[in-house]
Design a protein around this motif. Structure first.
Motif, PDB file in Angstrom:
ATOM      1  N   ASN A   1       0.887  -1.070  -0.046  1.00 13.05           N
ATOM      2  CA  ASN A   1      -0.043   0.038  -0.049  1.00 13.05           C
ATOM      3  C   ASN A   1       0.961   1.270   0.061  1.00 13.05           C
ATOM      4  OD1 ASN A   1      -2.360  -1.270   0.109  1.00 13.05           O
ATOM      5  ND2 ASN A   1      -2.551  -1.509   2.307  1.00 13.05           N
ATOM      6  N   THR A   2       1.850   1.360   0.838  1.00 12.18           N
ATOM      7  CA  THR A   2       2.982   2.476   1.048  1.00 12.18           C
ATOM      8  C   THR A   2       3.361   2.742  -0.353  1.00 12.18           C
ATOM      9  OG1 THR A   2       3.350   2.049   3.249  1.00 12.18           O
ATOM     10  CG2 THR A   2       5.026   3.317   2.037  1.00 12.18           C
ATOM     11  N   ILE A   3       3.839   1.555  -1.163  1.00 16.52           N
ATOM     12  CA  ILE A   3       4.706   1.518  -2.593  1.00 16.52           C
ATOM     13  C   ILE A   3       3.615   2.298  -3.314  1.00 16.52           C
ATOM     14  CG2 ILE A   3       5.378   0.447  -4.528  1.00 16.52           C
ATOM     15  CD1 ILE A   3       6.656  -1.631  -2.242  1.00 16.52           C
ATOM     16  N   TRP A   4       2.110   1.845  -3.361  1.00 17.97           N
ATOM     17  CA  TRP A   4       1.137   2.492  -4.262  1.00 17.97           C
ATOM     18  C   TRP A   4       1.257   3.823  -4.089  1.00 17.97           C
ATOM     19  CZ3 TRP A   4       0.080   1.436  -8.890  1.00 17.97           C
ATOM     20  CH2 TRP A   4       0.155   0.134  -9.553  1.00 17.97           C
ATOM     21  N   ILE A   5       0.927   4.147  -2.854  1.00 18.51           N
ATOM     22  CA  ILE A   5       0.745   5.825  -2.525  1.00 18.51           C
ATOM     23  C   ILE A   5       2.044   6.634  -2.959  1.00 18.51           C
ATOM     24  CG2 ILE A   5       0.710   7.355  -0.639  1.00 18.51           C
ATOM     25  CD1 ILE A   5      -0.813   4.988   0.968  1.00 18.51           C
ATOM     26  N   LEU A   6       3.120   6.113  -2.941  1.00 21.46           N
ATOM     27  CA  LEU A   6       4.435   6.638  -3.443  1.00 21.46           C
ATOM     28  C   LEU A   6       4.274   6.792  -4.740  1.00 21.46           C
ATOM     29  CD1 LEU A   6       7.199   5.237  -1.222  1.00 21.46           C
ATOM     30  CD2 LEU A   6       6.087   7.331  -0.915  1.00 21.46           C
ATOM     31  N   ARG A   7       3.905   5.692  -5.504  1.00 21.79           N
ATOM     32  CA  ARG A   7       3.937   5.832  -6.871  1.00 21.79           C
ATOM     33  C   ARG A   7       2.663   6.791  -7.340  1.00 21.79           C
ATOM     34  NH1 ARG A   7       3.411  -0.765  -7.315  1.00 21.79           N
ATOM     35  NH2 ARG A   7       5.425  -1.269  -7.663  1.00 21.79           N
ATOM     36  N   ILE A   8       1.576   6.745  -6.859  1.00 22.11           N
ATOM     37  CA  ILE A   8       0.501   7.697  -7.205  1.00 22.11           C
ATOM     38  C   ILE A   8       0.974   8.873  -7.031  1.00 22.11           C
ATOM     39  CG2 ILE A   8      -1.707   8.218  -6.788  1.00 22.11           C
ATOM     40  CD1 ILE A   8      -2.370   5.179  -6.428  1.00 22.11           C
TER      41      ILE A   8
ATOM     42  N   LEU B   1      12.827   4.005  -4.501  1.00 23.43           N
ATOM     43  CA  LEU B   1      14.143   3.200  -4.674  1.00 23.43           C
ATOM     44  C   LEU B   1      14.422   2.508  -3.589  1.00 23.43           C
ATOM     45  CD1 LEU B   1      15.957   6.254  -6.461  1.00 23.43           C
ATOM     46  CD2 LEU B   1      15.329   3.861  -7.352  1.00 23.43           C
ATOM     47  N   TYR B   2      14.147   2.749  -2.357  1.00 20.87           N
ATOM     48  CA  TYR B   2      14.518   2.091  -1.068  1.00 20.87           C
ATOM     49  C   TYR B   2      13.620   0.829  -1.176  1.00 20.87           C
ATOM     50  CZ  TYR B   2      14.443   0.647   3.818  1.00 20.87           C
ATOM     51  OH  TYR B   2      14.422  -0.029   4.865  1.00 20.87           O
ATOM     52  N   PHE B   3      12.556   1.064  -1.389  1.00 23.69           N
ATOM     53  CA  PHE B   3      11.542  -0.466  -1.367  1.00 23.69           C
ATOM     54  C   PHE B   3      12.139  -1.236  -2.752  1.00 23.69           C
ATOM     55  CE2 PHE B   3       8.438   2.214   1.054  1.00 23.69           C
ATOM     56  CZ  PHE B   3       8.408   1.311   2.039  1.00 23.69           C
ATOM     57  N   ASN B   4      12.848  -0.862  -3.644  1.00 21.11           N
ATOM     58  CA  ASN B   4      13.215  -1.576  -4.737  1.00 21.11           C
ATOM     59  C   ASN B   4      15.011  -1.630  -4.673  1.00 21.11           C
ATOM     60  OD1 ASN B   4      10.852  -2.054  -6.842  1.00 21.11           O
ATOM     61  ND2 ASN B   4      10.590  -0.186  -5.805  1.00 21.11           N
ATOM     62  N   LYS B   5      15.678  -1.590  -3.602  1.00 22.77           N
ATOM     63  CA  LYS B   5      16.851  -1.604  -3.582  1.00 22.77           C
ATOM     64  C   LYS B   5      17.555  -2.933  -3.853  1.00 22.77           C
ATOM     65  CE  LYS B   5      16.800  -2.274   1.221  1.00 22.77           C
ATOM     66  NZ  LYS B   5      15.473  -2.364   2.016  1.00 22.77           N
ATOM     67  N   ASN B   6      17.009  -4.033  -3.898  1.00 25.87           N
ATOM     68  CA  ASN B   6      17.276  -5.149  -4.395  1.00 25.87           C
ATOM     69  C   ASN B   6      17.574  -5.037  -5.950  1.00 25.87           C
ATOM     70  OD1 ASN B   6      14.439  -5.105  -4.657  1.00 25.87           O
ATOM     71  ND2 ASN B   6      14.243  -7.467  -4.666  1.00 25.87           N
ATOM     72  N   LYS B   7      16.744  -4.542  -6.459  1.00 19.49           N
ATOM     73  CA  LYS B   7      16.868  -4.521  -8.008  1.00 19.49           C
ATOM     74  C   LYS B   7      17.924  -3.623  -8.412  1.00 19.49           C
ATOM     75  CE  LYS B   7      12.107  -5.407  -8.881  1.00 19.49           C
ATOM     76  NZ  LYS B   7      10.608  -4.853  -9.063  1.00 19.49           N
TER      77      LYS B   7
END
Length: 128
Positions: free
Chosen positions: A5-12, A114-120
């Motif tokens: 949910n947090t990721i989607w909020i940041l995206r939007i 970027l933090y939530f996708n740091k593995n990529k």
């Protein structure tokens, strides 16, 4: 579930801000022309940054490419913030610093993505 949910909020938020500015850039709004003239980049910088922001916004909204869009969005927003700090000033044409604030919010959202996708990102850089 909470993280998603947090990721989607940041995206939007990030994509929403990036997309809403496109109208002003592509329609040749006086404020956009003023900004890019002050930067010595009118009209190509205005149109080019609008195209870049459109691409980045779409990439942010697609889950598999969010990290690419967030990386591009971070770069664009760092450029916008530096433009405000070094050339334009925080307040542009009596906006009360609103455009600067939008750039900061967008940068923070992109950095969060970027933090939530740091593995990529680490995989891209070949970190183990």
């Amino acid at each position: 579930m909470k993280t998603e949910n947090t990721i989607w909020i940041l995206r939007i938020i990030a994509a929403g801000i990036l997309l809403q500015t496109l109208f002003f850039k592509f329609s040749g709004a006086a404020e956009s022309i003023y900004i890019f003239s002050a930067l010595g980049a009118e009209p190509y910088g205005r149109i080019g940054s609008g195209i870049a922001e459109l691409i980045v916004a779409v990439l942010i909204l697609i889950p598999k490419t969010t990290w690419i869009g967030a990386l591009g969005g971070s770069g664009i927003m760092i450029g916008a913030i530096l433009s405000h700090l070094l050339v334009l000033g925080i307040v542009v044409e009596n906006d009360g610093g609103f455009l600067f604030l939008l750039a900061v919010i967008t940068l923070l959202c992109c950095l969060g993505l970027l933090y939530f996708n740091k593995n990529k990102l680490f995989n891209l850089l070949n970190f183990k």
